[in-house]
Scaffold this motif. Sequence first.
Motif, mmCIF file in Angstrom:
data_model
loop_
_atom_site.group_PDB
_atom_site.id
_atom_site.type_symbol
_atom_site.label_atom_id
_atom_site.label_comp_id
_atom_site.label_asym_id
_atom_site.label_seq_id
_atom_site.Cartn_x
_atom_site.Cartn_y
_atom_site.Cartn_z
ATOM 1 N N LEU A 1 -2.335 -7.671 -49.709
ATOM 2 C CA LEU A 1 -3.484 -8.595 -50.261
ATOM 3 C C LEU A 1 -4.782 -7.949 -50.753
ATOM 4 O O LEU A 1 -5.276 -8.731 -51.500
ATOM 5 C CB LEU A 1 -3.787 -9.339 -48.839
ATOM 6 C CG LEU A 1 -2.834 -10.315 -48.324
ATOM 7 C CD1 LEU A 1 -3.219 -10.912 -47.018
ATOM 8 C CD2 LEU A 1 -2.728 -11.544 -49.211
ATOM 9 N N SER B 1 -9.526 -10.561 -47.680
ATOM 10 C CA SER B 1 -8.296 -11.226 -47.724
ATOM 11 C C SER B 1 -7.260 -11.197 -46.558
ATOM 12 O O SER B 1 -6.903 -12.118 -46.283
ATOM 13 C CB SER B 1 -7.562 -11.107 -49.179
ATOM 14 O OG SER B 1 -7.482 -9.752 -49.312
ATOM 15 N N ALA C 1 -6.095 -14.338 -44.135
ATOM 16 C CA ALA C 1 -4.748 -14.445 -44.084
ATOM 17 C C ALA C 1 -4.368 -14.728 -42.179
ATOM 18 O O ALA C 1 -3.626 -15.381 -41.625
ATOM 19 C CB ALA C 1 -3.981 -13.432 -44.526
#
Length: 89
Positions: free
Chosen positions: A50, A59, A63
Amino acid sequence: MYSVFESWMVTEYFARSLDKSSMSLDSMFGIMTTVNSIVAIISGVVGESLVAATGTKVSPFMAAIACLGLAFWLMKKYWVSIPRPIDSF
């Protein structure tokens, strides 16, 4: 040293009479440790991917928030609790 989760797991194991099933508590803890290790490795790889894909170090945390929300929803929808009298603890 045991955590609250392991203590809860042992309590639920005996409360649900799983000791009479074919799965022993030892094998349950072994499976739990193995799966926990695999999930940690996969999470690290996905997190690194990511960061590489988005170019931001935020990120993986976003997530994680999405995964936490999904886990909350699944537990809320499918969790089955065994009602027990208060004096049984």
